[in-house]
Write a protein that holds these residues in place. Structure first.
Motif, PDB file in Angstrom:
ATOM      1  N   PHE A   1      72.399  33.369   4.115  1.00 34.84           N
ATOM      2  CA  PHE A   1      71.129  33.231   5.131  1.00 34.84           C
ATOM      3  C   PHE A   1      70.091  32.139   4.430  1.00 34.84           C
ATOM      4  CE2 PHE A   1      73.319  37.129   5.725  1.00 34.84           C
ATOM      5  CZ  PHE A   1      72.783  37.435   7.143  1.00 34.84           C
ATOM      6  N   GLU A   2      70.465  31.262   3.523  1.00 31.84           N
ATOM      7  CA  GLU A   2      69.861  30.338   3.030  1.00 31.84           C
ATOM      8  C   GLU A   2      68.774  29.712   3.924  1.00 31.84           C
ATOM      9  OE1 GLU A   2      73.131  31.115   0.334  1.00 31.84           O
ATOM     10  OE2 GLU A   2      72.931  30.737   2.263  1.00 31.84           O
ATOM     11  N   ASN A   3      69.333  29.318   5.147  1.00 33.34           N
ATOM     12  CA  ASN A   3      68.443  28.768   6.015  1.00 33.34           C
ATOM     13  C   ASN A   3      67.269  29.452   6.876  1.00 33.34           C
ATOM     14  OD1 ASN A   3      70.080  30.342   7.386  1.00 33.34           O
ATOM     15  ND2 ASN A   3      70.404  28.989   9.386  1.00 33.34           N
TER      16      ASN A   3
ATOM     17  N   TRP B   1      61.860  45.559  -0.887  1.00 33.78           N
ATOM     18  CA  TRP B   1      62.415  44.269  -1.360  1.00 33.78           C
ATOM     19  C   TRP B   1      62.681  43.212  -0.375  1.00 33.78           C
ATOM     20  CZ3 TRP B   1      64.748  48.704  -3.769  1.00 33.78           C
ATOM     21  CH2 TRP B   1      64.448  48.847  -5.207  1.00 33.78           C
ATOM     22  N   TRP B   2      61.881  41.937  -0.249  1.00 29.41           N
ATOM     23  CA  TRP B   2      62.313  41.100   0.756  1.00 29.41           C
ATOM     24  C   TRP B   2      63.231  40.156  -0.128  1.00 29.41           C
ATOM     25  CZ3 TRP B   2      57.004  39.146   3.104  1.00 29.41           C
ATOM     26  CH2 TRP B   2      56.441  40.259   3.848  1.00 29.41           C
ATOM     27  N   MET B   3      64.583  40.178   0.346  1.00 29.59           N
ATOM     28  CA  MET B   3      65.494  39.345  -0.198  1.00 29.59           C
ATOM     29  C   MET B   3      65.458  37.947   0.269  1.00 29.59           C
ATOM     30  SD  MET B   3      68.769  42.334  -0.746  1.00 29.59           S
ATOM     31  CE  MET B   3      69.329  41.436  -2.153  1.00 29.59           C
ATOM     32  N   GLY B   4      65.584  37.135  -0.552  1.00 29.72           N
ATOM     33  CA  GLY B   4      65.129  35.602  -0.231  1.00 29.72           C
ATOM     34  C   GLY B   4      63.996  35.513   0.448  1.00 29.72           C
ATOM     35  N   ASN B   5      63.115  36.339   0.876  1.00 28.87           N
ATOM     36  CA  ASN B   5      62.057  36.395   1.751  1.00 28.87           C
ATOM     37  C   ASN B   5      62.392  35.987   3.202  1.00 28.87           C
ATOM     38  OD1 ASN B   5      59.984  36.685  -0.116  1.00 28.87           O
ATOM     39  ND2 ASN B   5      60.211  34.540  -0.894  1.00 28.87           N
ATOM     40  N   ALA B   6      63.676  36.328   3.487  1.00 28.47           N
ATOM     41  CA  ALA B   6      64.531  36.086   4.903  1.00 28.47           C
ATOM     42  C   ALA B   6      64.070  37.192   5.865  1.00 28.47           C
ATOM     43  CB  ALA B   6      65.670  36.189   4.482  1.00 28.47           C
TER      44      ALA B   6
ATOM     45  N   PHE C   1      56.662  57.637   5.589  1.00 28.06           N
ATOM     46  CA  PHE C   1      56.132  56.679   4.534  1.00 28.06           C
ATOM     47  C   PHE C   1      54.739  56.546   5.062  1.00 28.06           C
ATOM     48  CE2 PHE C   1      60.721  56.270   4.061  1.00 28.06           C
ATOM     49  CZ  PHE C   1      60.651  56.522   2.435  1.00 28.06           C
ATOM     50  N   GLY C   2      53.824  56.424   3.847  1.00 27.14           N
ATOM     51  CA  GLY C   2      52.536  55.850   4.179  1.00 27.14           C
ATOM     52  C   GLY C   2      52.025  54.425   3.744  1.00 27.14           C
ATOM     53  N   GLY C   3      53.355  53.729   3.004  1.00 25.46           N
ATOM     54  CA  GLY C   3      52.968  52.422   3.062  1.00 25.46           C
ATOM     55  C   GLY C   3      53.970  51.883   2.176  1.00 25.46           C
ATOM     56  N   VAL C   4      54.078  50.495   2.134  1.00 23.72           N
ATOM     57  CA  VAL C   4      55.082  49.536   1.496  1.00 23.72           C
ATOM     58  C   VAL C   4      54.408  48.682   0.224  1.00 23.72           C
ATOM     59  CG1 VAL C   4      56.577  49.616   3.502  1.00 23.72           C
ATOM     60  CG2 VAL C   4      54.842  47.718   3.104  1.00 23.72           C
ATOM     61  N   GLU C   5      55.406  48.624  -0.677  1.00 23.84           N
ATOM     62  CA  GLU C   5      55.101  47.612  -1.692  1.00 23.84           C
ATOM     63  C   GLU C   5      56.023  46.330  -1.750  1.00 23.84           C
ATOM     64  OE1 GLU C   5      53.934  49.081  -6.016  1.00 23.84           O
ATOM     65  OE2 GLU C   5      56.257  48.593  -5.986  1.00 23.84           O
ATOM     66  N   ILE C   6      55.525  45.377  -1.121  1.00 23.88           N
ATOM     67  CA  ILE C   6      56.344  44.047  -1.207  1.00 23.88           C
ATOM     68  C   ILE C   6      56.822  43.658  -2.568  1.00 23.88           C
ATOM     69  CG2 ILE C   6      56.518  41.849  -0.029  1.00 23.88           C
ATOM     70  CD1 ILE C   6      54.435  42.845   2.118  1.00 23.88           C
ATOM     71  N   VAL C   7      58.197  43.308  -2.672  1.00 23.98           N
ATOM     72  CA  VAL C   7      58.457  42.579  -3.852  1.00 23.98           C
ATOM     73  C   VAL C   7      59.667  41.944  -3.499  1.00 23.98           C
ATOM     74  CG1 VAL C   7      59.394  42.864  -6.223  1.00 23.98           C
ATOM     75  CG2 VAL C   7      57.794  44.477  -5.464  1.00 23.98           C
ATOM     76  N   PRO C   8      59.312  40.383  -3.526  1.00 21.74           N
ATOM     77  CA  PRO C   8      60.337  39.479  -3.074  1.00 21.74           C
ATOM     78  C   PRO C   8      61.325  39.217  -4.206  1.00 21.74           C
ATOM     79  CG  PRO C   8      58.100  38.556  -2.538  1.00 21.74           C
ATOM     80  CD  PRO C   8      57.970  39.655  -3.462  1.00 21.74           C
ATOM     81  N   ILE C   9      62.495  39.241  -3.979  1.00 19.73           N
ATOM     82  CA  ILE C   9      63.531  39.000  -4.814  1.00 19.73           C
ATOM     83  C   ILE C   9      64.635  38.020  -4.534  1.00 19.73           C
ATOM     84  CG2 ILE C   9      63.326  41.072  -6.084  1.00 19.73           C
ATOM     85  CD1 ILE C   9      65.743  41.995  -4.353  1.00 19.73           C
ATOM     86  N   TYR C  10      65.656  37.783  -5.182  1.00 19.95           N
ATOM     87  CA  TYR C  10      66.820  36.828  -4.713  1.00 19.95           C
ATOM     88  C   TYR C  10      67.272  37.121  -3.582  1.00 19.95           C
ATOM     89  CZ  TYR C  10      69.411  40.934  -6.140  1.00 19.95           C
ATOM     90  OH  TYR C  10      69.731  42.356  -6.309  1.00 19.95           O
TER      91      TYR C  10
END
Length: 925
Positions: free
Chosen positions: A76-78, A39-44, A62-71
């Motif tokens: 950290f809004e900036n 999870w990429w929280m806020g894509n920050a 781990f062999g890999g990741v699955e990117i899921v952006p969320i809130y």
């Protein structure tokens, strides 16, 4: 017994690839290792943080990741980055390049949060529902009320339209009045007799928006039934990605959680094209629960149309689009109003999910009722929808979203995860995605950023140092389960028309969370459960898949590249399409064996009912059954055989289909075939230990036992098509049965006997290595006990991290073949260091490890580095009002979806308790 040995720290790759040439383990790849949802929280995110976390994940196995952006997190809004913006694409490109350098893979969701949607989904392409309004009008009257949409939430939408208007009298006579409505909504029609009810169907919008969306991903949920909506949605990705796939292995779509979406703007035309008649005269039945035959037939056709629309207008288009990017696609079909088997089969990688905690009979396995979902228990047969679709259509990978809400936050041990993931493997799934890992910037203090429904596979987890134990086990197991192809012998037809013909409700969604309503009551489910326990291996098959199968060498060969099966079972059902029966009889005519539990009673749907019903009965009449005894009729039909019996087991016995009798011992298995042999993955989830010869349908000329925990292997003892195995409760092994023999492989080490144990009840030193909020004081112990027993030191009650127990053992002689270190109680996992050498990690039940090769005659130093749960530190933080959860949208919830608060938790026992014993082991010569 070497099976109990635990994986050696730091030799994750060595156990696979650097052993001598006779090593039977398949070559590891990035997909044999577990992956994690990221999870990429806020894509920050930034390059430094991405680099660090990928490196850390790689080292943990781990062999890999699955990117899921969320809130995002508040404050950290900036640092937020809009989804698919040039800056976001730059971060993605950095991620895939870094992952490639680490031999890792990257998948990504086609959207943020779930279900898919976003700013590119305008009102026209948004999820759609039918809105029905009714009016009454009597003979000679004009309808004074205008037929316009009354729903205040919908009134301002520009895409609302009136689709169908039909009037019904008391005798159920229907008159379609759609063309009698003027532009202002007036009805230009008067009934000439009787009282009429007018049904008006509007195309409305669900107004559902993406849940848990990330910045730049907010917006309406997609209309999955519209081809234009799907294509327009994916154009946004075309623009962002250009001609590149940016190194993405597979594009991912999460489970279908689109609520109240039961229509699409062109539904009326699609229905007529696909079902052969106009829906307009029958529209009243969709909104009613009357239990009439006509209602069930119309609803069946309506539901089948929804199924075809999501298959052809979303799923297949999604697959084609991914292929245009030279990538694969992954899809979770469950939850959708469609035939799950066909939907799973229409993508490259079908993906299921587990939600909640299973029940196992393994002594010592913790399952605290306060820390689990009350209703959600993962269903084994539900998992088989994804694996069945893959096996029947010849797909190599079947994935799973694993460990969602396995326990309450911060209370999941790796020992609890092991049987859960084994259950997934036993269902035929061979690639797990942990749920999950959250990206956290380096300057965010413990516990970092966390997702509200996951087991926290994050470096901040106090148990992280021992995760390599679980990951190594999963990787070795998956290396076998991804080899060759499935070896199931039975096909079970899914009578979906019995589900679709239910006159109650409107659309039917096949969800993970309500299997007790749609799956478990079905006769098919009873058959699947009973036959699996008896030792038969099964896949499910749809009408479409039956139509694509053929008979070869007395077997049923499914789609090109798919598996072949010995028998097709048609479970007890009411409705069977005449086209499907015709396809079944063709298979039998050409050599297939088929078992019917009952005679099909009727055809589904409302088109040319009498004609199609007559065809069904005519086809059935072509089968000249002969009584073979009580409750069984048989016939040789062309080159094949057809059996009619409510007792499927009796039919299988007549056909001489062998079952795997090893299940009579309580063991579970899944089987794979490879060129020249077969693999058996065997698990002991029973409460008792197994030490015996077990029968196998196939042993080949050599059986090699392979231990997925340690990587050890050796040639097994066999006799009379049986293999000797030793498995304690909670353990597993892999058997590689080959036609060829390899004399260079050593014999497997069976424990012949264990000598009297040495109790390590001497003094111990307890120190603390790493963790927080502060390290407790070191102390000398007269007996082993958890550090949480020492409440006079407050730090012991709040500490989450690693405590080290150290003692000296005087081994007067060293005559045994090996020595087994066995723990009574371990909270939660431990690295064992003997005389300065790392012997391995103890992380799963039974808590024991072979350490003989590290022991010396005389004085020995044993260090046991114990990692505990995160729970005590979180409890401390909540008691002291230390802010750690501060997110937009859903902030943080407990397992019952209420505000999370750990301040009233009891202190979780941490460290060692009870006895530690050292058993001398003697192996068979």
């Amino acid at each position: 017994m070497n099976i109990q040995s635990i994986v050696k720290v730091g030799i994750f790759c060595f156990a696979f690839g650097n052993l001598p040439a006779q090593n039977p383990w398949p070559k590891p790849t990035e997909t044999t290792k577990p992956w994690t949802r990221w999870w990429w929280m806020g894509n920050a995110v930034d390059e430094k943080g991405l680099d660090k976390q990928l490196t850390t994940l790689n080292k943990a196995g781990f062999g890999g990741v699955e990117i899921v952006p969320i809130y995002g997190a508040k404050g950290f809004e900036n640092q937020y980055i809009d989804y698919l913006s040039p800056e976001w694409m730059k971060m993605l490109q950095f991620t895939t390049a870094k992952a490639k350098s680490l031999n890792m893979g990257v998948d990504m969701s086609v959207g943020t949060g779930w279900p898919i949607g976003g700013p590119q989904v305008d009102e026209q392409k948004a999820a759609t529902k039918m809105i029905v309004q009714t009016y009454t009008i009597s003979s000679g009257e004009e309808l004074s009320e205008k037929i316009v949409l009354k729903d205040e939430k919908q009134k301002n939408l520009k895409t609302i339209k009136l689709d169908i208007v039909t009037a019904y009298n008391e005798k159920n006579r229907a008159i379609v009045l759609t063309d009698k409505i003027t532009n202002d909504g007036s009805l230009n029609w008067k009934p000439d007799s009787g009282k009429w009810t007018v049904y008006a169907v509007f195309t409305g919008k669900t107004l559902q928006k993406v849940k848990r969306a990330a910045p730049g991903g907010e917006g309406f949920t997609l209309d999955h039934f519209s081809p234009d909506a799907t294509k327009d949605y994916l154009k946004t990705f075309d623009k962002a990605f250009g001609n590149s796939n940016y190194g993405i292995r597979s594009f991912f779509n999460d489970s279908y959680e689109v609520y109240n979406a039961d229509w699409t703007p062109d539904f009326k035309n699609e229905f007529k094209k696909r079902r052969g008649y106009d829906l307009s005269p029958y529209i009243r039945y969709l909104g009613s629960n009357e239990e009439s035959e006509i209602a069930g037939r119309v609803k069946s056709d309506y539901r089948e149309t929804l199924s075809e629309l999501i298959l052809n207008n979303f799923t297949k288009d999604f697959t084609d689009w991914a292929h245009s990017k030279n990538s694969k696609n992954t899809n979770q079909a469950h939850g959708s109003p469609g035939n799950l088997l066909d939907l799973y089969a229409a993508v490259d990688i079908p993906e299921s999910e587990t939600f909640g905690s299973s029940i196992f009979e393994i002594p010592g396995l913790r399952r605290d009722s306060a820390d689990i979902q009350k209703s959600d228990i993962p269903d084994f047969n539900m998992l088989k929808f994804a694996s069945s679709a893959a096996n029947v259509t010849g797909k190599q990978l079947i994935s799973n979203e694993t460990f969602t809400w396995l326990t309450e936050h911060f209370k999941t041990s790796w020992s609890q995860a092991k049987p859960e993931v084994e259950q997934i493997f036993l269902s035929g799934i061979n690639h797990v995605f942990y749920h999950g890992t959250t990206y956290t910037p380096a300057d965010v203090p413990f516990p970092g950023w966390l997702f509200y429904a996951s087991v926290n596979f994050v470096p901040e987890n106090s148990m992280w140092p021992h995760l390599t134990g679980l990951n190594s086990y999963v990787a070795r197991t998956q290396s076998v389960l991804q080899s060759g192809k499935s070896d199931n012998e039975l096909l079970m037809y899914w009578p979906i028309y019995d589900q679709w013909a239910n006159p109650k409700g409107k659309d039917v969604t096949f969800k993970v969370h309500n299997v007790e309503k749609w799956l478990q009551p079905a006769p098919m489910y009873e058959n699947l459960t009973k036959l699996s326990k008896m030792g038969y291996s099964l896949d499910m098959i749809s009408d479409k898949m039956i139509g694509g199968s053929k008979s070869e060498s007395q077997k049923i060969q499914t789609a090109k590249g798919g598996s072949s099966y010995q028998v097709l079972i048609i479970p007890e059902l009411t409705y069977l399409p005449e086209t499907t029966l015709n396809n079944i009889l063709e298979l039998a005519q050409n050599g297939a064996s088929v078992i019917f539990q009952n005679e099909p009673k009727d055809i589904p749907g409302n088109f040319e009912v009498e004609k199609r019903r007559a065809k069904l009965k005519s086809l059935w009449a072509q089968i000249p059954f002969q009584n073979q005894g009580e409750n069984i009729k048989i016939v040789s039909f062309g080159k094949g055989k057809i059996i009619l019996s409510s007792d499927v087991e009796k039919g299988l016995e007549y056909l001489k289909i062998q079952r795997e009798k090893l299940t009579e011992t309580g063991l579970k298995f899944v089987r794979r075939q490879f060129d020249g042999g077969k693999y058996y993955f065997i698990v002991n989830h029973d409460s008792k230990e197994i030490n015996q010869f077990i029968p196998l349908n196939y042993t080949g000329n050599q059986t090699v036992i392979m231990d997925p925990e340690t990587g050890d292997f050796g040639v097994a003892e066999t006799q009379n098509n049986s293999v000797r195995i030793q498995l304690k409760s909670g353990e597993s092994l892999i058997l590689k049965n080959s036609e060829t023999t390899d004399s260079s492989i050593p014999k497997w080490k069976y424990t012949e006997k264990a000598g009297s144990p040495v109790n390590l009840n001497q003094n111990w030193q307890l120190t603390f290595k790493e963790g927080g909020p502060e390290l407790p004081k070191s102390r000398n112990l007269k007996k082993l006990e958890p550090w949480t027993n020492f409440s006079e030191d407050p730090a012991t009650q709040s500490f989450s991290g690693t405590g080290v127990y150290t003692a000296t053992l005087n081994l007067k002689n060293k005559k045994a073949d090996d020595y087994l270190l066995k723990f009574d109680k371990l909270y939660e996992s431990a690295k064992i260091i003997v005389n300065g050498q790392e012997a391995g990690i103890v992380w799963s039940i039974p808590f024991q490890i072979n350490i003989g090769k590290y022991l010396e005659k005389g004085k020995n130093t044993i260090q046991i580095e114990v990692c505990n749960l995160m729970a005590n530190r979180i409890r401390y933080m909540d008691q002291n009002k230390i802010q750690w959860r501060n997110y937009h949208e859903i902030n943080f919830v407990n397992i019952d979806y209420k505000a999370f608060d750990a301040s009233n938790w009891k202190v979780q026992p941490s460290g060692l308790d009870g006895q530690i014993q050292l058993f001398p082991l003697y192996y068979s010569k």
